[in-house]
Design an enzyme around this catalytic site. Structure first.
Site, PDB file in Angstrom:
ATOM      1  CG  LEU A 327      -1.939  -1.122   1.333  1.00 53.06           C
ATOM      2  CD1 LEU A 327      -2.663  -1.054   2.670  1.00 53.06           C
ATOM      3  CD2 LEU A 327      -2.927  -1.062   0.186  1.00 53.06           C
ATOM      4  N   GLY A 328       2.060   1.165   0.523  1.00 58.19           N
ATOM      5  CA  GLY A 328       2.921   2.340   0.587  1.00 58.19           C
ATOM      6  C   GLY A 328       4.208   2.030   1.304  1.00 58.19           C
ATOM      7  N   GLY A 333       9.209   1.782   7.297  1.00 59.05           N
ATOM      8  CA  GLY A 333       9.024   0.498   6.651  1.00 59.05           C
ATOM      9  C   GLY A 333       7.892   0.497   5.646  1.00 59.05           C
ATOM     10  CG  ASP A 446       5.107  13.108   9.211  1.00 55.82           C
ATOM     11  OD1 ASP A 446       5.262  14.198   8.623  1.00 55.82           O
ATOM     12  OD2 ASP A 446       5.295  12.022   8.649  1.00 55.82           O
TER      13      ASP A 446
END
Length: 636
Positions: A327-328, A333, A446
């Site tokens: 997914l990304g 990680g 973030d």
């Protein structure tokens, strides 16, 4: 065999007695009365008598009226989702009989009746369709106190009630049926104990009205302190127990095979008395055994370790971390989609090998973060740690991240203003929980569009919180030499001096709001032809020139409320003020967003002159100073 039958027979009656005594919620409104055997009474009897068959004919929900004012009677009935027609009919017949028997001359009454299932019946001399009824209140709970692990249990309780309120008030079925505004859930309290809970509203309500009713029910009861209870109003119901209850959790009440003899009243009373004695003896025996075990055995593992998945399960779910399931990828990680054997979907974050934590620390910190649950946070389901693998398991959110809609020309049209506004408010609520309402104080550090995931209803869920402890990043509460986060979202004091606080998240939130309104990325705004060094200065320039609505995404095509958008821009500019003390906190931001009665301060220029020397190095980065999520957690 004969002994087994006797035990089964005894258990059957124990369960039956506990269910009969669990809740009995007829509520007669004492505000009006009628004369027996007059027209109103006749109309009431007639419409309540036919209610059961009408509800079954209309697939679980029915409302109607009979007669003329002042003898008009309005009625509503329903059964919970999944109830068999015959069971529903039987329950409503009992409910109707109870209303007539217990409220003999009241012009208004309701009942939530547990009879093989859970059903609802209400009548009144005035129309209540699509109106929230919060009177009279019915509340009942057991007399058994919960006295241990209250902090842990209430964390689970709050997460459960938030999740149920969200699920139950989701308007996923447009028809007025029993499938609308209903949710039941089982949550682990310990390895050996669950909490069973149910929430539902009458299907005639608006989505927001349902949520408000359930929210009031939860607040009426407060924290988890009794082993079972119910809070009910004419428009909604909230029930919970430490044991499954009939109807909502697929229990059945059929006598054991071979027990077809008639039972006399005397024998039934004897069974009740014997049951009470047996329960008392067993309870005492259990307490003695538990006390002995505590003296001789090592401490039992904490409930948190039930969060652990084995590596084979994760590998099977992700096809051994297949690239097609990815997914990304970020600084901590890779993230994969997985499907467990039961068909449930999960998201798996496979942490990089840089983590310095040991096994015990990883388990402790992951379990700590897993307790942080809110409708606007991505749920942490558990972890896996075998060999060099450290893996986090999250709930799967189907619509992926906000940036994939907001900045994608072919998809941004799906984000009308109503959805964008919902995302703004929901994100604020999630961050408020992290800052103030969770057992820990968490600074996200973030917050950005790619860390806002969208569920099937486009409800926002803040992702990637809690990673600082899990990944063991070297940092302090007030400052750090390692600036982390994503360029374009980092506050000036953090970027230039390494100082961060909850106001750092407020700055990031302000930038995010400007992105949601404009449909433009702040991080690469310098690459566009727009005047201004970045989105913040561009927004300020339009604000100063009296043309803030020029910032609005052209995709919206004037299909928005100007006052609402204007107010959101105003709030965003307050969030990106240079001085952290001038930025509002999240609780104030939510009040500003949801109440027009609050006067907003005048924003000052957010342009930080000393930032220019940092911009070249920031712009050269492909995505972030550290594309991973870092946050700060401080025990309260």
């Amino acid at each position: 065999m004969r002994k087994t039958k006797k035990i089964s027979f005894l258990i059957f009656w124990v369960v039956l007695i506990s269910i009969i005594g669990a809740i009995s919620s007829q509520q007669c409104n004492e505000t009006g009365y009628f004369e027996p055997w007059k027209t109103y009474d006749t109309n009431r009897r007639q419409i309540l008598t036919s209610l059961a068959s009408k509800v079954v004919d209309h697939y679980g929900f029915y409302n109607s009226s009979i007669g003329k004012v002042p003898d008009e009677v309005h009625v509503m009935g329903m059964c919970i989702d999944g109830t068999e027609p015959t069971v529903c009919s039987d329950c409503l017949k009992v409910a109707a009989d109870q209303l007539q028997e217990n409220c003999p001359n009241q012009t208004e009454a309701y009942t939530w009746t547990p009879h093989k299932t859970l059903c609802f019946a209400r009548y009144s001399n005035s129309s209540f369709f699509k109106r929230v009824g919060l009177h009279p209140l019915y509340m009942e709970h057991s007399n058994v106190d919960i006295k241990s692990n209250l902090t842990y249990l209430n964390t689970i309780w709050e997460a459960l009630t938030d999740r149920l309120m969200s699920d139950a008030s989701s308007d996923y079925n447009a028809s007025l049926s029993s499938r609308r505004y209903y949710a039941a859930n089982v949550t682990n309290l310990t390895n050996f104990q669950n909490i069973y809970a149910l929430m539902l509203c009458t299907p005639d309500l608006e989505k927001g009205a349902c949520h408000n009713c359930l929210e009031k029910a939860v607040s009426e009861y407060g924290n988890l302190r009794m082993q079972r209870g119910i809070v009910a109003w004419p428009s909604c119901c909230f029930r919970w127990d430490l044991y499954p209850f009939i109807g909502a959790f697929n229990l059945t009440l059929s006598p054991p095979p071979g027990s077809k003899r008639n039972i006399s009243v005397g024998f039934f009373v004897a069974i009740v008395v014997a049951t009470g004695v047996v329960i008392s003896v067993l309870s005492t025996l259990v307490v003695v055994l538990v006390c002995r075990k505590r003296k001789t055995d090592p401490p039992e593992e904490s409930p948190k370790y039930s969060l652990q998945y084995d590596l084979k399960t994760i590998e099977a779910a992700t096809c051994t971390f297949s690239k097609c399931n990815m997914l990304g990828q970020g600084g901590f990680g890779e993230v994969f989609k997985g499907v467990l054997q039961d068909g449930s979907e999960i998201a798996v974050k496979r942490l990089s090998k840089e983590s310095a934590q040991g096994v015990q620390e990883f388990q402790n910190e992951t379990s700590l973060v897993a307790k942080l649950q809110h409708r606007n946070l991505v749920g942490v389901l558990g972890f896996c740690m075998e060999g060099e693998e450290k893996i986090l398991v999250y709930e799967f959110v189907p619509n992926k991240s906000l940036d994939q809609f907001l900045f994608e020309p072919t998809k941004k049209g799906q984000l009308d203003w109503a959805k964008r506004y919902k995302i703004i408010v929901g994100t604020a609520r999630g961050i408020l929980y992290l800052h103030h309402d969770s057992p820990l104080k968490i600074i996200h550090r973030d917050l950005k569009a790619s860390n806002i995931l969208l569920d099937a209803e486009m409800e926002p869920k803040v992702a990637d919180f809690g990673m600082a402890r899990i990944f063991r990043v070297d940092q302090s509460r007030a400052d750090t030499r390692r600036v982390v986060g994503t360029h374009g979202y980092i506050s000036p004091e953090y970027l230039m001096h390494g100082q961060f606080s909850v106001k750092s998240d407020v700055y990031s939130f302000g930038v995010l709001v400007l992105e949601i309104i404009s449909g433009k990325r702040n991080s690469n705004f310098h690459e566009t032809d727009e005047s201004g060094k970045n989105l913040v200065t561009y927004a300020w320039r339009h604000w100063r020139n009296g043309s803030p609505l020029e910032l609005v995404d052209s995709e919206l095509e004037k299909n928005y409320q100007s006052n609402e958008v204007f107010r959101c821009i105003h709030i965003a500019l307050l969030c990106v003020q240079n001085d952290p003390e001038q930025r509002p906190n999240l609780s104030t931001i939510i009040m500003m967003l949801t109440s027009n009665s609050i006067t907003l301060p005048v924003p000052q220029s957010p342009v930080y002159e000393g930032m220019d020397m940092f911009l070249p190095s920031i712009k050269s980065l492909p995505g972030s100073v550290n594309d991973s999520l870092i946050d700060d957690l401080v025990p309260r």
